[in-house]
Design a protein around this motif. Sequence first.
Motif, PDB file in Angstrom:
ATOM      1  N   ASN A  79       0.853  -1.186   0.000  1.00 46.08           N
ATOM      2  CA  ASN A  79       0.000   0.000   0.000  1.00 46.08           C
ATOM      3  C   ASN A  79       0.890   1.238   0.000  1.00 46.08           C
ATOM      4  O   ASN A  79       1.684   1.438   0.921  1.00 46.08           O
ATOM      5  N   PHE A  80       0.760   2.058  -1.044  1.00 48.63           N
ATOM      6  CA  PHE A  80       1.588   3.244  -1.171  1.00 48.63           C
ATOM      7  C   PHE A  80       0.898   4.461  -0.550  1.00 48.63           C
ATOM      8  O   PHE A  80      -0.314   4.602  -0.632  1.00 48.63           O
ATOM      9  N   HIS A  81       1.710   5.311   0.039  1.00 45.63           N
ATOM     10  CA  HIS A  81       1.221   6.581   0.561  1.00 45.63           C
ATOM     11  C   HIS A  81       1.423   7.610  -0.549  1.00 45.63           C
ATOM     12  O   HIS A  81       2.550   7.968  -0.874  1.00 45.63           O
ATOM     13  N   LEU A  82       0.337   8.107  -1.147  1.00 46.36           N
ATOM     14  CA  LEU A  82       0.465   8.949  -2.320  1.00 46.36           C
ATOM     15  C   LEU A  82       1.165  10.268  -2.038  1.00 46.36           C
ATOM     16  O   LEU A  82       1.871  10.796  -2.889  1.00 46.36           O
ATOM     17  N   ASP A  83       0.987  10.824  -0.848  1.00 48.07           N
ATOM     18  CA  ASP A  83       1.593  12.122  -0.599  1.00 48.07           C
ATOM     19  C   ASP A  83       3.073  12.030  -0.261  1.00 48.07           C
ATOM     20  O   ASP A  83       3.803  13.003  -0.365  1.00 48.07           O
ATOM     21  N   SER A  84       3.545  10.858   0.122  1.00 43.82           N
ATOM     22  CA  SER A  84       4.964  10.709   0.440  1.00 43.82           C
ATOM     23  C   SER A  84       5.693   9.824  -0.553  1.00 43.82           C
ATOM     24  O   SER A  84       6.909   9.744  -0.551  1.00 43.82           O
ATOM     25  N   ARG A  85       4.934   9.130  -1.422  1.00 44.86           N
ATOM     26  CA  ARG A  85       5.500   8.231  -2.428  1.00 44.86           C
ATOM     27  C   ARG A  85       6.324   7.113  -1.799  1.00 44.86           C
ATOM     28  O   ARG A  85       7.277   6.627  -2.366  1.00 44.86           O
ATOM     29  N   LYS A  86       5.955   6.714  -0.609  1.00 42.23           N
ATOM     30  CA  LYS A  86       6.684   5.641   0.050  1.00 42.23           C
ATOM     31  C   LYS A  86       5.720   4.524   0.409  1.00 42.23           C
ATOM     32  O   LYS A  86       4.562   4.753   0.751  1.00 42.23           O
ATOM     33  N   GLU A  87       6.204   3.295   0.335  1.00 43.58           N
ATOM     34  CA  GLU A  87       5.372   2.177   0.738  1.00 43.58           C
ATOM     35  C   GLU A  87       5.227   2.197   2.251  1.00 43.58           C
ATOM     36  O   GLU A  87       6.189   2.433   2.981  1.00 43.58           O
ATOM     37  N   VAL A  88       4.017   1.990   2.707  1.00 40.68           N
ATOM     38  CA  VAL A  88       3.776   2.094   4.149  1.00 40.68           C
ATOM     39  C   VAL A  88       3.347   0.777   4.763  1.00 40.68           C
ATOM     40  O   VAL A  88       3.426   0.601   5.967  1.00 40.68           O
ATOM     41  N   GLU A  89       2.900  -0.144   3.948  1.00 38.51           N
ATOM     42  CA  GLU A  89       2.429  -1.409   4.515  1.00 38.51           C
ATOM     43  C   GLU A  89       2.478  -2.495   3.454  1.00 38.51           C
ATOM     44  O   GLU A  89       2.141  -2.267   2.290  1.00 38.51           O
ATOM     45  N   THR A  90       2.932  -3.650   3.855  1.00 34.39           N
ATOM     46  CA  THR A  90       2.921  -4.821   2.976  1.00 34.39           C
ATOM     47  C   THR A  90       2.097  -5.903   3.649  1.00 34.39           C
ATOM     48  O   THR A  90       2.324  -6.233   4.810  1.00 34.39           O
ATOM     49  N   LYS A  91       1.140  -6.455   2.921  1.00 38.18           N
ATOM     50  CA  LYS A  91       0.286  -7.485   3.492  1.00 38.18           C
ATOM     51  C   LYS A  91       0.001  -8.553   2.441  1.00 38.18           C
ATOM     52  O   LYS A  91       0.150  -8.308   1.239  1.00 38.18           O
ATOM     53  N   PRO A  92      -0.392  -9.746   2.866  1.00 37.83           N
ATOM     54  CA  PRO A  92      -0.671 -10.816   1.896  1.00 37.83           C
ATOM     55  C   PRO A  92      -1.782 -10.432   0.925  1.00 37.83           C
ATOM     56  O   PRO A  92      -2.783  -9.837   1.323  1.00 37.83           O
ATOM     57  N   ALA A  93      -1.575 -10.763  -0.342  1.00 37.31           N
ATOM     58  CA  ALA A  93      -2.588 -10.546  -1.365  1.00 37.31           C
ATOM     59  C   ALA A  93      -3.173 -11.868  -1.856  1.00 37.31           C
ATOM     60  O   ALA A  93      -4.266 -11.893  -2.419  1.00 37.31           O
ATOM     61  N   TYR A  94      -2.437 -12.962  -1.668  1.00 38.57           N
ATOM     62  CA  TYR A  94      -2.860 -14.281  -2.126  1.00 38.57           C
ATOM     63  C   TYR A  94      -4.265 -14.613  -1.613  1.00 38.57           C
ATOM     64  O   TYR A  94      -4.568 -14.318  -0.456  1.00 38.57           O
ATOM     65  N   PRO A  95      -5.143 -15.104  -2.476  1.00 36.80           N
ATOM     66  CA  PRO A  95      -4.923 -15.752  -3.769  1.00 36.80           C
ATOM     67  C   PRO A  95      -4.716 -14.832  -4.965  1.00 36.80           C
ATOM     68  O   PRO A  95      -4.612 -15.313  -6.099  1.00 36.80           O
ATOM     69  N   ASP A  96      -4.668 -13.517  -4.760  1.00 40.01           N
ATOM     70  CA  ASP A  96      -4.286 -12.619  -5.844  1.00 40.01           C
ATOM     71  C   ASP A  96      -2.773 -12.515  -5.908  1.00 40.01           C
ATOM     72  O   ASP A  96      -2.078 -12.650  -4.894  1.00 40.01           O
ATOM     73  N   ILE A  97      -2.266 -12.253  -7.096  1.00 39.00           N
ATOM     74  CA  ILE A  97      -0.850 -12.005  -7.313  1.00 39.00           C
ATOM     75  C   ILE A  97      -0.708 -10.545  -7.730  1.00 39.00           C
ATOM     76  O   ILE A  97      -1.437 -10.074  -8.608  1.00 39.00           O
ATOM     77  N   CYS A  98       0.221  -9.848  -7.098  1.00 40.62           N
ATOM     78  CA  CYS A  98       0.374  -8.412  -7.325  1.00 40.62           C
ATOM     79  C   CYS A  98       1.680  -8.116  -8.055  1.00 40.62           C
ATOM     80  O   CYS A  98       2.732  -8.654  -7.707  1.00 40.62           O
TER      81      CYS A  98
END
Length: 392
Positions: free
Chosen positions: A168-187
């Motif tokens: 999940n990207f923070h649009l105002d800072s352009r930095k990733e703020v959180e990584t979480k499982p997406a499976y069964p989707d592939i990102c």
Amino acid sequence: MFGDGGESPSRHELLSMVKKHSNLIGKTVVDEQDASDVEMDQTFWHDVLDLYFIGGRDSKQQQDDDLLFFVRKMGLHGYGFNDNLEGNSPYFVRRWAAKLDELVGESSVIVDWRRSLYLNLIAHTSYSVTVAICSHQTLQNHQSNQGTPLSPIYKILKTVYASPSRVNFHLDSRKEVETKPAYPDICFAVDDFDSTFDAVVLTDKDHCYCVLLNAVGGAAFPTEKPPPQDTNSPPKHNTDGPQTNKTKLTLFSGFVSYQMVREAYDAGKSGFGSLLPFGHSSGKTDRIYMKGPGGRGEVEVAVSGIADHSLDEFGPQSPLHISQGGFKIGAMVRKAASVAQVAAKNAYAVASSARNPDHAMVPLKCCLMSISLPWEHIAHDLLFKGGAPVNL
């Protein structure tokens, strides 16, 4: 199960076995009677994964990483029925080791080996994404006649990687703020989306925003060694034209018109119906979610309007004239390619004469953040999809 002391199957042979026993892929309702006995045999999938990704590691290309993914079995309440061993994520990760069973250890009892094989096949395949601006008329001509060239106005090619997790990207800072499982989707995420697609600006109502995702190599495209030839016979020439092995495969292709992007950007709330459902975030940049053709997959795009600086050109410190010096040009004009800047300025000049401001042309910068697809769609296409890839 394999070899029985003899030579291990090649990757091509293993992939043929996987195709033969992949009847369940893509089915929303699973009838175990449709599956072969082998397809339901976890030992078979364990052995294929072992041979393909453990025993076959010496043939890995330099850019391949050494992470292996293991999908957990689903309990009555979904993933995580045995939390004492591996937490509640639908998958866990291990770094490559010479022996699979030692690598997984006691967690072996919670592994779904069939889904793990498919996930690793996806994760260890190479991908590229093409983002382009095309004329709507050109796209219509191509759709009505596949022989018509599809020449983009502007395009960018970017290497991306398949991951069972989502950033999940923070649009105002352009930095990733959180990584979480997406499976069964592939990102397929683009970490540097803002700088990579800085020049992708829709500046005409005839413009369309196009996104292609192609598989271009890696685990799903094993290199087949040519059969040995009889040295006493003349060499055989390929009379079938291009090589028959797949070298590129389109997994996702779609486009949206300028007007559709503009309506979403202006509204900030649901307005695209089932084609382009989207979310709106506060600030100058909107996070828009676009559904793929037929509802397949989802594209996440950061859309921002290019500010009108046409009135500044007569000023002594116009950002259109200053190219060097101590002025903070980046703070006055967000970095954009010169072609996009000129086109945006011309578009505003035309729009300024319009009586109705609601129909004024607003140049829109579209930065692809990620593409998400269900793993079964990807696995099915990697194994079975034919036809020529889409080229831009």
